[in-house]
Every structure is written in C-alpha cells, then in structure tokens.
Design a protein around this motif. Structure first.
Motif, PDB file in Angstrom:
ATOM      1  N   SER A  32       0.858  -1.191   0.000  1.00  0.00           N
ATOM      2  CA  SER A  32       0.000   0.000   0.000  1.00  0.00           C
ATOM      3  C   SER A  32       0.887   1.231   0.000  1.00  0.00           C
ATOM      4  O   SER A  32       1.940   1.246   0.642  1.00  0.00           O
ATOM      5  N   PHE A  33       0.454   2.238  -0.706  1.00  0.00           N
ATOM      6  CA  PHE A  33       1.165   3.512  -0.726  1.00  0.00           C
ATOM      7  C   PHE A  33       1.142   4.089   0.693  1.00  0.00           C
ATOM      8  O   PHE A  33       0.106   4.019   1.362  1.00  0.00           O
ATOM      9  N   PRO A  34       2.249   4.660   1.167  1.00  0.00           N
ATOM     10  CA  PRO A  34       2.270   5.178   2.537  1.00  0.00           C
ATOM     11  C   PRO A  34       1.347   6.389   2.725  1.00  0.00           C
ATOM     12  O   PRO A  34       1.084   7.128   1.784  1.00  0.00           O
ATOM     13  N   MET A  35       0.862   6.549   3.961  1.00  0.00           N
ATOM     14  CA  MET A  35       0.001   7.676   4.295  1.00  0.00           C
ATOM     15  C   MET A  35       0.747   8.977   4.009  1.00  0.00           C
ATOM     16  O   MET A  35       1.930   9.095   4.295  1.00  0.00           O
ATOM     17  N   GLN A  36       0.026   9.942   3.425  1.00  0.00           N
ATOM     18  CA  GLN A  36       0.598  11.266   3.157  1.00  0.00           C
ATOM     19  C   GLN A  36      -0.413  12.323   3.544  1.00  0.00           C
ATOM     20  O   GLN A  36      -1.589  12.240   3.174  1.00  0.00           O
ATOM     21  N   ASP A  37       0.043  13.326   4.287  1.00  0.00           N
ATOM     22  CA  ASP A  37      -0.815  14.436   4.716  1.00  0.00           C
ATOM     23  C   ASP A  37      -2.089  13.943   5.396  1.00  0.00           C
ATOM     24  O   ASP A  37      -3.174  14.489   5.198  1.00  0.00           O
ATOM     25  N   ASP A  42      -4.395   2.438   2.312  1.00  0.00           N
ATOM     26  CA  ASP A  42      -4.334   1.002   2.556  1.00  0.00           C
ATOM     27  C   ASP A  42      -5.593   0.296   2.043  1.00  0.00           C
ATOM     28  O   ASP A  42      -6.587   0.930   1.695  1.00  0.00           O
ATOM     29  N   ALA A  43      -5.548  -1.027   2.031  1.00  0.00           N
ATOM     30  CA  ALA A  43      -6.613  -1.837   1.423  1.00  0.00           C
ATOM     31  C   ALA A  43      -7.944  -1.749   2.161  1.00  0.00           C
ATOM     32  O   ALA A  43      -8.980  -2.074   1.580  1.00  0.00           O
ATOM     33  N   TRP A  55      -7.564   2.456  -2.328  1.00  0.00           N
ATOM     34  CA  TRP A  55      -6.337   1.694  -2.141  1.00  0.00           C
ATOM     35  C   TRP A  55      -5.418   2.071  -3.286  1.00  0.00           C
ATOM     36  O   TRP A  55      -5.829   2.102  -4.448  1.00  0.00           O
ATOM     37  N   VAL A  56      -4.174   2.376  -2.948  1.00  0.00           N
ATOM     38  CA  VAL A  56      -3.142   2.616  -3.959  1.00  0.00           C
ATOM     39  C   VAL A  56      -2.012   1.656  -3.640  1.00  0.00           C
ATOM     40  O   VAL A  56      -1.517   1.631  -2.502  1.00  0.00           O
ATOM     41  N   GLU A  57      -1.629   0.850  -4.613  1.00  0.00           N
ATOM     42  CA  GLU A  57      -0.534  -0.093  -4.378  1.00  0.00           C
ATOM     43  C   GLU A  57       0.753   0.693  -4.138  1.00  0.00           C
ATOM     44  O   GLU A  57       0.888   1.815  -4.615  1.00  0.00           O
TER      45      GLU A  57
END
Length: 176
Positions: A32-37, A42-43, A55-57
């Motif tokens: 999952s792409f890490p949390m930003q701002d 996550d899934a 969800w963004v891989e």
C-alpha cells in the motif's frame, strides 16, 4: 426490468440487481502507498463505502502484479463484483493515477478468472463466468491504463455480490 405503478409514479425495477452485498471480514494487500498528509491508501479503503478514498498499491513501478485479498467470513456463492477502478476523488485525479486494465480473480478453491476493465470513470460490473463457492477473493493487477501524472495504480471501491437475493429492490428509473 419490471414495471410497477404507484398512483401517478411509475418505477422500473432492475431485475438484474438481485444479489446481496458480501461484507468484508478482512482485507490484506501485497503493498500500500504510505500515508501522506493524513490520507491513508491502505486496502481497508476498498470497502468503506466512500469514493473519496482508495487503495493505492505501493510497489515500485506501475503496480503490475500487485494484489489485495478479501476474507469473506465464511463461504459465499459469489457470482459478481463491482469495481470502481482508479482514484475517484475527481475526474482530474482519476485520469492522473493508473487504473487496472485487466485483473486476475483467484478464489479459495484455487480457480482463477481474468477480466478486462474499460478505461471509463464508471463502475465496472464483472459477471463471473461461473458462481464460485469461496471464502476469499484475491484480485491481482495484470495490466494497466497509464495515468497522466502518477505511476501508482488505484482502486476506490469494491463490492462482492453473492447469489442471495438482496433485501431491497434497486430502482433503475422512475417517472411521475
């Protein structure tokens, strides 16, 4: 379609909408792409009922081979899926992120189906080739439509439907 008239209101009821939504008992992903701002990717975002999350891989590259797996909380007779491919915050965001072009769907019995998706900002209704009695569903990204800005692939929402009749009938159209 079935037509029902209530006084001066005519409703067309969709008879193809039969099938109950299956609640997710859990969901995991290859990445999952890490949390930003403060925004999570996550899934768990796949079935929160919001098109304003996704969800963004988080794999390096375009997301080919990335997957998420849904636990259904027991065996269900799954025959359809609805997928909101891409980042549905707005049309601009949808076009900027990668979107799945084809997916592989794997069931707990080991059977696999591959389905193509269109490159349109509309729900992708996937009718499975057969009904699968399954306790998990793994969806893997096989091919993508490239976004204009970001290299990561996004999916905003997923619904899994089984053959059980829904409690409510979907209204497809009405006129007064």
């Amino acid at each position: 379609m079935k037509r029902i008239i209530f006084g001066s209101i005519c409703c067309l009821l969709s008879t193809t909408a039969l099938g109950a939504r299956v609640d997710f008992a859990g969901v995991t992903a290859s990445s999952s792409f890490p949390m930003q701002d403060g925004i999570r990717y996550d899934a768990t975002q796949l079935n929160d009922g919001k098109l304003s999350s996704c969800w963004v891989e988080g794999d390096s590259g375009s997301g080919l081979g990335s997957w998420f797996e849904v636990k259904l909380g027991g065996e269900k007779n799954v025959d359809r899926l609805n997928i909101w491919a891409g980042m549905w915050y707005s049309y601009d965001y949808w076009s900027r992120a990668n979107r799945p072009k084809s997916i592989e769907i794997k069931f707990s019995d080991g059977s696999v189906e591959t389905h193509a998706l269109t490159d349109k900002m509309e729900v992708q209704q996937i009718q499975l080739k057969s009904t699968h009695k399954t306790s998990t569903i793994r969806i893997k990204i096989k091919d993508i439509y490239k976004g204009t800005t970001w290299f990561d692939t996004a999916i905003s929402e997923v619904q899994i439907l089984d053959k059980t009749a829904e409690k409510y009938v979907e209204i497809a159209q009405y006129t007064a």
